[in-house]
Scaffold this motif. Sequence first.
Motif, PDB file in Angstrom:
ATOM      1  N   ARG A   9       0.862  -1.181   0.000  1.00 33.28           N
ATOM      2  CA  ARG A   9       0.000   0.000   0.000  1.00 33.28           C
ATOM      3  C   ARG A   9       0.902   1.236   0.000  1.00 33.28           C
ATOM      4  O   ARG A   9       1.651   1.455   0.951  1.00 33.28           O
ATOM      5  CB  ARG A   9      -0.912  -0.001   1.219  1.00 33.28           C
ATOM      6  N   LEU A  10       0.805   2.015  -1.063  1.00 34.27           N
ATOM      7  CA  LEU A  10       1.620   3.212  -1.196  1.00 34.27           C
ATOM      8  C   LEU A  10       0.730   4.433  -1.381  1.00 34.27           C
ATOM      9  O   LEU A  10      -0.378   4.335  -1.904  1.00 34.27           O
ATOM     10  CB  LEU A  10       2.568   3.097  -2.394  1.00 34.27           C
ATOM     11  N   ILE A  11       1.233   5.583  -0.951  1.00 32.10           N
ATOM     12  CA  ILE A  11       0.552   6.853  -1.178  1.00 32.10           C
ATOM     13  C   ILE A  11       1.580   7.846  -1.712  1.00 32.10           C
ATOM     14  O   ILE A  11       2.641   8.036  -1.114  1.00 32.10           O
ATOM     15  CB  ILE A  11      -0.078   7.411   0.116  1.00 32.10           C
ATOM     16  N   ASP A  12       1.265   8.464  -2.841  1.00 32.86           N
ATOM     17  CA  ASP A  12       2.091   9.540  -3.387  1.00 32.86           C
ATOM     18  C   ASP A  12       1.554  10.833  -2.805  1.00 32.86           C
ATOM     19  O   ASP A  12       0.451  11.265  -3.147  1.00 32.86           O
ATOM     20  CB  ASP A  12       1.988   9.545  -4.916  1.00 32.86           C
ATOM     21  N   ILE A  13       2.325  11.469  -1.921  1.00 32.62           N
ATOM     22  CA  ILE A  13       1.821  12.657  -1.227  1.00 32.62           C
ATOM     23  C   ILE A  13       1.919  13.928  -2.068  1.00 32.62           C
ATOM     24  O   ILE A  13       1.414  14.976  -1.658  1.00 32.62           O
ATOM     25  CB  ILE A  13       2.532  12.880   0.121  1.00 32.62           C
ATOM     26  N   GLY A  14       2.565  13.851  -3.240  1.00 34.30           N
ATOM     27  CA  GLY A  14       2.700  15.049  -4.060  1.00 34.30           C
ATOM     28  C   GLY A  14       2.854  14.737  -5.533  1.00 34.30           C
ATOM     29  O   GLY A  14       3.915  14.304  -5.969  1.00 34.30           O
ATOM     30  N   ASP A 286       8.770  -4.404   2.263  1.00 35.73           N
ATOM     31  CA  ASP A 286       7.355  -4.483   2.621  1.00 35.73           C
ATOM     32  C   ASP A 286       7.089  -3.865   3.991  1.00 35.73           C
ATOM     33  O   ASP A 286       6.082  -3.182   4.198  1.00 35.73           O
ATOM     34  CB  ASP A 286       6.872  -5.933   2.586  1.00 35.73           C
ATOM     35  N   GLU A 287       7.995  -4.102   4.928  1.00 38.65           N
ATOM     36  CA  GLU A 287       7.861  -3.491   6.253  1.00 38.65           C
ATOM     37  C   GLU A 287       7.925  -1.971   6.141  1.00 38.65           C
ATOM     38  O   GLU A 287       7.126  -1.252   6.750  1.00 38.65           O
ATOM     39  CB  GLU A 287       8.973  -3.991   7.170  1.00 38.65           C
ATOM     40  N   LEU A 288       8.871  -1.484   5.350  1.00 41.14           N
ATOM     41  CA  LEU A 288       9.025  -0.044   5.179  1.00 41.14           C
ATOM     42  C   LEU A 288       7.784   0.556   4.522  1.00 41.14           C
ATOM     43  O   LEU A 288       7.302   1.616   4.933  1.00 41.14           O
ATOM     44  CB  LEU A 288      10.268   0.257   4.336  1.00 41.14           C
ATOM     45  N   ALA A 289       7.256  -0.132   3.517  1.00 36.94           N
ATOM     46  CA  ALA A 289       6.043   0.348   2.837  1.00 36.94           C
ATOM     47  C   ALA A 289       4.903   0.513   3.829  1.00 36.94           C
ATOM     48  O   ALA A 289       4.160   1.510   3.780  1.00 36.94           O
ATOM     49  CB  ALA A 289       5.654  -0.611   1.716  1.00 36.94           C
TER      50      ALA A 289
END
Length: 309
Positions: A9-14, A286-289
């Motif tokens: 699960r990723l989010i691009d904040i900008g 994966d942990e970092l994500a």
Amino acid sequence: MAASHTARRLIDIGANLTDPMFKGIYNGSQKHVSDLTDVIKRSVAYGLQKIVITGGSLEDSESALALAKTDDMLYSTVGCHPTRCLEFEAYEDADKYIAQLIQLVDNNRDKVVAVGECGLDYDRLHFCPKEQQLKYFIKQLSVSEATGLPLFLHCRNAATDLAQVLRNNRHKFSGGVVHSFDGTLEEAKEFMRLGLYIGINGCSLKTESNLEVAAELPIDRLMIETDSPWCEVKASHAGARHITTLFQSRKKEKFETGCQVKGRNEPSNCVQILEILAAIKKRSIDELADVLYENTVKLFFSAGTNNGR
């Protein structure tokens, strides 16, 4: 595409998705068909759950919000970029400009997640002098105070002044992120002491010195972004050697559906930022994500806000 990408699960904040490049227009010239729909689909295939579209002026914030309303995964910021702060003086009344920013937030609580892009940029004073940048950055803090939203901050060669303004106005904001961070470790520590997160993209990972700084930053204060269509990880960047996910790309003049446009960054490339950070921090990707995702949800999408999901 590896199955593990979709499990993250990723989010691009900008992401500057209102930029004409995503309509195939470069320097006013149409080079290929609009492919924003494909860009968003590709981001989903690589684990993007949410994308925050950056607003850089009142008009741009309105455009970012309109685009955010077209897709459940899209959100936006509302604010005025430091290089565009002379707009306040061109407007009939600077206070009315601020009031319209506040109204834009209040009328769209389900989509607007931050105040910005605001801050200071001393590398491009030819666009807006320092005095006006400081004046209208301070004014924009009232938008955060009035709405309770966190700050999406821009900082170029101005960390000392940015931190000083924020210290002097600490009561006006509850949190925020310094995006596209490329400063020193001490500068990052000062921002974190103010309760801020640090946003990392390709511009944050250009040099060996950048990598050394990023490696020292605590993962519970980090977020990732692309700042697309800008700030890609170029082959010449120090961080590039840690990338394992490569995309097919074509020059804009030889556009091909299904391929990225060479030299134009896009949200799916968040996976490359994640890979670089995992490598330099010697952490499980994966942990970092998961940690980065939770950081971002906590700041922008928490249950305490109207846009919590």
